[in-house]
Design a protein around this motif. Structure first.
Motif, PDB file in Angstrom:
ATOM      1  N   TRP A 211      10.140  -9.682  10.290  1.00 47.93           N
ATOM      2  CA  TRP A 211      10.006  -9.011   9.002  1.00 47.93           C
ATOM      3  C   TRP A 211      11.319  -9.084   8.228  1.00 47.93           C
ATOM      4  CZ3 TRP A 211      13.292  -5.073   7.823  1.00 47.93           C
ATOM      5  CH2 TRP A 211      13.976  -4.488   8.881  1.00 47.93           C
ATOM      6  N   LYS A 212      11.243  -8.841   6.919  1.00 49.29           N
ATOM      7  CA  LYS A 212      12.437  -8.676   6.088  1.00 49.29           C
ATOM      8  C   LYS A 212      12.077  -7.828   4.884  1.00 49.29           C
ATOM      9  CE  LYS A 212      14.138 -12.318   4.124  1.00 49.29           C
ATOM     10  NZ  LYS A 212      14.566 -13.694   3.808  1.00 49.29           N
ATOM     11  N   TRP A 213      13.096  -7.291   4.217  1.00 52.92           N
ATOM     12  CA  TRP A 213      12.852  -6.477   3.025  1.00 52.92           C
ATOM     13  C   TRP A 213      12.630  -7.376   1.825  1.00 52.92           C
ATOM     14  CZ3 TRP A 213      16.921  -4.723   6.276  1.00 52.92           C
ATOM     15  CH2 TRP A 213      16.650  -3.514   6.924  1.00 52.92           C
ATOM     16  N   GLY A 214      11.783  -6.905   0.908  1.00 59.71           N
ATOM     17  CA  GLY A 214      11.502  -7.659  -0.314  1.00 59.71           C
ATOM     18  C   GLY A 214      10.971  -6.739  -1.386  1.00 59.71           C
ATOM     19  N   GLU A 215      10.174  -7.287  -2.267  1.00 61.81           N
ATOM     20  CA  GLU A 215       9.595  -6.531  -3.368  1.00 61.81           C
ATOM     21  C   GLU A 215       8.708  -5.406  -2.838  1.00 61.81           C
ATOM     22  OE1 GLU A 215       6.514  -7.258  -7.105  1.00 61.81           O
ATOM     23  OE2 GLU A 215       7.092  -8.932  -5.840  1.00 61.81           O
ATOM     24  N   THR A 216       8.816  -4.244  -3.449  1.00 62.54           N
ATOM     25  CA  THR A 216       7.955  -3.126  -3.077  1.00 62.54           C
ATOM     26  C   THR A 216       6.550  -3.357  -3.615  1.00 62.54           C
ATOM     27  OG1 THR A 216       9.794  -1.575  -3.061  1.00 62.54           O
ATOM     28  CG2 THR A 216       7.588  -0.634  -3.289  1.00 62.54           C
ATOM     29  N   ILE A 217       5.576  -3.217  -2.734  1.00 66.84           N
ATOM     30  CA  ILE A 217       4.167  -3.355  -3.103  1.00 66.84           C
ATOM     31  C   ILE A 217       3.507  -1.991  -2.934  1.00 66.84           C
ATOM     32  CG2 ILE A 217       1.967  -4.446  -2.508  1.00 66.84           C
ATOM     33  CD1 ILE A 217       4.011  -6.393  -3.684  1.00 66.84           C
ATOM     34  N   THR A 218       2.749  -1.580  -3.933  1.00 66.34           N
ATOM     35  CA  THR A 218       1.985  -0.344  -3.866  1.00 66.34           C
ATOM     36  C   THR A 218       0.513  -0.694  -4.023  1.00 66.34           C
ATOM     37  OG1 THR A 218       3.806   0.919  -4.816  1.00 66.34           O
ATOM     38  CG2 THR A 218       1.606   1.923  -4.902  1.00 66.34           C
ATOM     39  N   ASP A 219      -0.296  -0.218  -3.069  1.00 62.24           N
ATOM     40  CA  ASP A 219      -1.729  -0.466  -3.137  1.00 62.24           C
ATOM     41  C   ASP A 219      -2.447   0.650  -2.395  1.00 62.24           C
ATOM     42  OD1 ASP A 219      -4.130  -1.666  -3.737  1.00 62.24           O
ATOM     43  OD2 ASP A 219      -3.985  -3.201  -2.194  1.00 62.24           O
ATOM     44  N   ASN A 220      -3.494   1.145  -2.992  1.00 64.32           N
ATOM     45  CA  ASN A 220      -4.341   2.162  -2.375  1.00 64.32           C
ATOM     46  C   ASN A 220      -3.548   3.389  -1.915  1.00 64.32           C
ATOM     47  OD1 ASN A 220      -6.974   2.869  -1.872  1.00 64.32           O
ATOM     48  ND2 ASN A 220      -6.934   2.166   0.239  1.00 64.32           N
TER      49      ASN A 220
ATOM     50  N   SER B  78       7.636 -18.580   7.120  1.00 60.59           N
ATOM     51  CA  SER B  78       6.815 -18.759   5.924  1.00 60.59           C
ATOM     52  C   SER B  78       5.529 -17.951   6.051  1.00 60.59           C
ATOM     53  CB  SER B  78       6.508 -20.244   5.706  1.00 60.59           C
ATOM     54  OG  SER B  78       5.902 -20.784   6.850  1.00 60.59           O
ATOM     55  N   TRP B  79       4.672 -18.102   5.074  1.00 62.74           N
ATOM     56  CA  TRP B  79       3.403 -17.379   4.997  1.00 62.74           C
ATOM     57  C   TRP B  79       3.648 -15.874   5.107  1.00 62.74           C
ATOM     58  CZ3 TRP B  79       3.523 -21.786   8.267  1.00 62.74           C
ATOM     59  CH2 TRP B  79       2.970 -22.917   7.675  1.00 62.74           C
ATOM     60  N   TRP B  80       4.332 -15.352   4.107  1.00 59.14           N
ATOM     61  CA  TRP B  80       4.714 -13.944   4.066  1.00 59.14           C
ATOM     62  C   TRP B  80       3.564 -13.082   3.563  1.00 59.14           C
ATOM     63  CZ3 TRP B  80       9.265 -12.501   6.100  1.00 59.14           C
ATOM     64  CH2 TRP B  80      10.208 -13.501   6.305  1.00 59.14           C
ATOM     65  N   VAL B  81       3.432 -11.898   4.149  1.00 56.99           N
ATOM     66  CA  VAL B  81       2.432 -10.934   3.708  1.00 56.99           C
ATOM     67  C   VAL B  81       3.084  -9.551   3.689  1.00 56.99           C
ATOM     68  CG1 VAL B  81       1.497 -10.605   6.034  1.00 56.99           C
ATOM     69  CG2 VAL B  81       0.077 -10.076   4.063  1.00 56.99           C
ATOM     70  N   SER B  82       2.770  -8.769   2.672  1.00 56.73           N
ATOM     71  CA  SER B  82       3.315  -7.418   2.594  1.00 56.73           C
ATOM     72  C   SER B  82       2.762  -6.569   3.731  1.00 56.73           C
ATOM     73  CB  SER B  82       2.947  -6.769   1.255  1.00 56.73           C
ATOM     74  OG  SER B  82       3.281  -5.394   1.263  1.00 56.73           O
ATOM     75  N   ALA B  83       3.633  -5.813   4.373  1.00 55.61           N
ATOM     76  CA  ALA B  83       3.211  -4.943   5.474  1.00 55.61           C
ATOM     77  C   ALA B  83       2.271  -3.834   5.004  1.00 55.61           C
ATOM     78  CB  ALA B  83       4.427  -4.351   6.182  1.00 55.61           C
ATOM     79  N   VAL B  84       2.194  -3.602   3.700  1.00 58.47           N
ATOM     80  CA  VAL B  84       1.273  -2.590   3.194  1.00 58.47           C
ATOM     81  C   VAL B  84      -0.174  -2.970   3.523  1.00 58.47           C
ATOM     82  CG1 VAL B  84       0.745  -3.356   0.826  1.00 58.47           C
ATOM     83  CG2 VAL B  84       1.107  -0.958   1.257  1.00 58.47           C
ATOM     84  N   TYR B  85      -0.427  -4.251   3.774  1.00 56.79           N
ATOM     85  CA  TYR B  85      -1.784  -4.718   4.080  1.00 56.79           C
ATOM     86  C   TYR B  85      -2.032  -4.904   5.573  1.00 56.79           C
ATOM     87  CZ  TYR B  85      -1.837  -5.553  -0.894  1.00 56.79           C
ATOM     88  OH  TYR B  85      -1.772  -5.381  -2.244  1.00 56.79           O
ATOM     89  N   LEU B  86      -1.056  -4.567   6.403  1.00 58.89           N
ATOM     90  CA  LEU B  86      -1.183  -4.777   7.846  1.00 58.89           C
ATOM     91  C   LEU B  86      -1.295  -3.457   8.585  1.00 58.89           C
ATOM     92  CD1 LEU B  86       1.541  -7.551   8.200  1.00 58.89           C
ATOM     93  CD2 LEU B  86      -0.936  -7.830   7.989  1.00 58.89           C
ATOM     94  N   LYS B  87      -1.876  -3.485   9.770  1.00 62.94           N
ATOM     95  CA  LYS B  87      -1.975  -2.287  10.606  1.00 62.94           C
ATOM     96  C   LYS B  87      -0.635  -2.016  11.278  1.00 62.94           C
ATOM     97  CE  LYS B  87      -6.858  -2.688  11.706  1.00 62.94           C
ATOM     98  NZ  LYS B  87      -7.843  -2.825  12.769  1.00 62.94           N
ATOM     99  N   GLY B  88      -0.439  -0.772  11.655  1.00 63.43           N
ATOM    100  CA  GLY B  88       0.785  -0.394  12.346  1.00 63.43           C
ATOM    101  C   GLY B  88       1.653   0.478  11.471  1.00 63.43           C
ATOM    102  N   ASP B  89       2.905   0.571  11.843  1.00 63.79           N
ATOM    103  CA  ASP B  89       3.847   1.397  11.096  1.00 63.79           C
ATOM    104  C   ASP B  89       4.392   0.625   9.892  1.00 63.79           C
ATOM    105  OD1 ASP B  89       5.547  -0.458  12.235  1.00 63.79           O
ATOM    106  OD2 ASP B  89       6.562   0.986  13.525  1.00 63.79           O
ATOM    107  N   LYS B  90       5.480   1.132   9.311  1.00 65.40           N
ATOM    108  CA  LYS B  90       6.098   0.499   8.143  1.00 65.40           C
ATOM    109  C   LYS B  90       6.430  -0.964   8.410  1.00 65.40           C
ATOM    110  CE  LYS B  90      10.091   0.657   5.133  1.00 65.40           C
ATOM    111  NZ  LYS B  90      11.053   1.462   4.445  1.00 65.40           N
ATOM    112  N   TYR B  91       6.715  -1.292   9.658  1.00 62.29           N
ATOM    113  CA  TYR B  91       7.099  -2.658  10.038  1.00 62.29           C
ATOM    114  C   TYR B  91       5.942  -3.415  10.689  1.00 62.29           C
ATOM    115  CZ  TYR B  91      11.599  -0.590   9.085  1.00 62.29           C
ATOM    116  OH  TYR B  91      12.641   0.051   8.467  1.00 62.29           O
ATOM    117  N   ALA B  92       4.736  -2.956  10.460  1.00 59.37           N
ATOM    118  CA  ALA B  92       3.526  -3.591  10.996  1.00 59.37           C
ATOM    119  C   ALA B  92       3.578  -3.739  12.509  1.00 59.37           C
ATOM    120  CB  ALA B  92       3.302  -4.954  10.338  1.00 59.37           C
ATOM    121  N   GLY B  93       4.230  -2.781  13.169  1.00 62.84           N
ATOM    122  CA  GLY B  93       4.290  -2.792  14.624  1.00 62.84           C
ATOM    123  C   GLY B  93       5.363  -3.689  15.207  1.00 62.84           C
TER     124      GLY B  93
END
Length: 67
Positions: A13-22, A40-55
């Protein structure tokens, strides 16, 4: 883009743009693949299960070698 309920494994993981959804906000992005030596193939952790760091490990899960 991954479809809903699709299983994908995060490499790091790494820090990037803040995403807000739902009602959730997060600035953590998770690499789900590699192209050559780069993450590559980055996805915001807001869309993944787990904690802030997607587990992923907070201490050891950071994408250090991503240029």
């Amino acid at each position: 883009m991954y479809p809903a309920n699709y299983t994908v494994y995060g490499l790091c993981w790494k820090w990037g743009e803040t995403i807000t959804d739902n009602g959730y906000s997060n600035d953590v992005w998770v690499a789900t693949g590699k192209k050559g030596s780069r993450y590559s193939w980055w996805v915001s952790a807001v869309y993944l299960k787990g904690d802030k760091y997607a587990g992923l490990s907070v201490e050891n899960g950071y994408c250090w070698d991503d240029a």
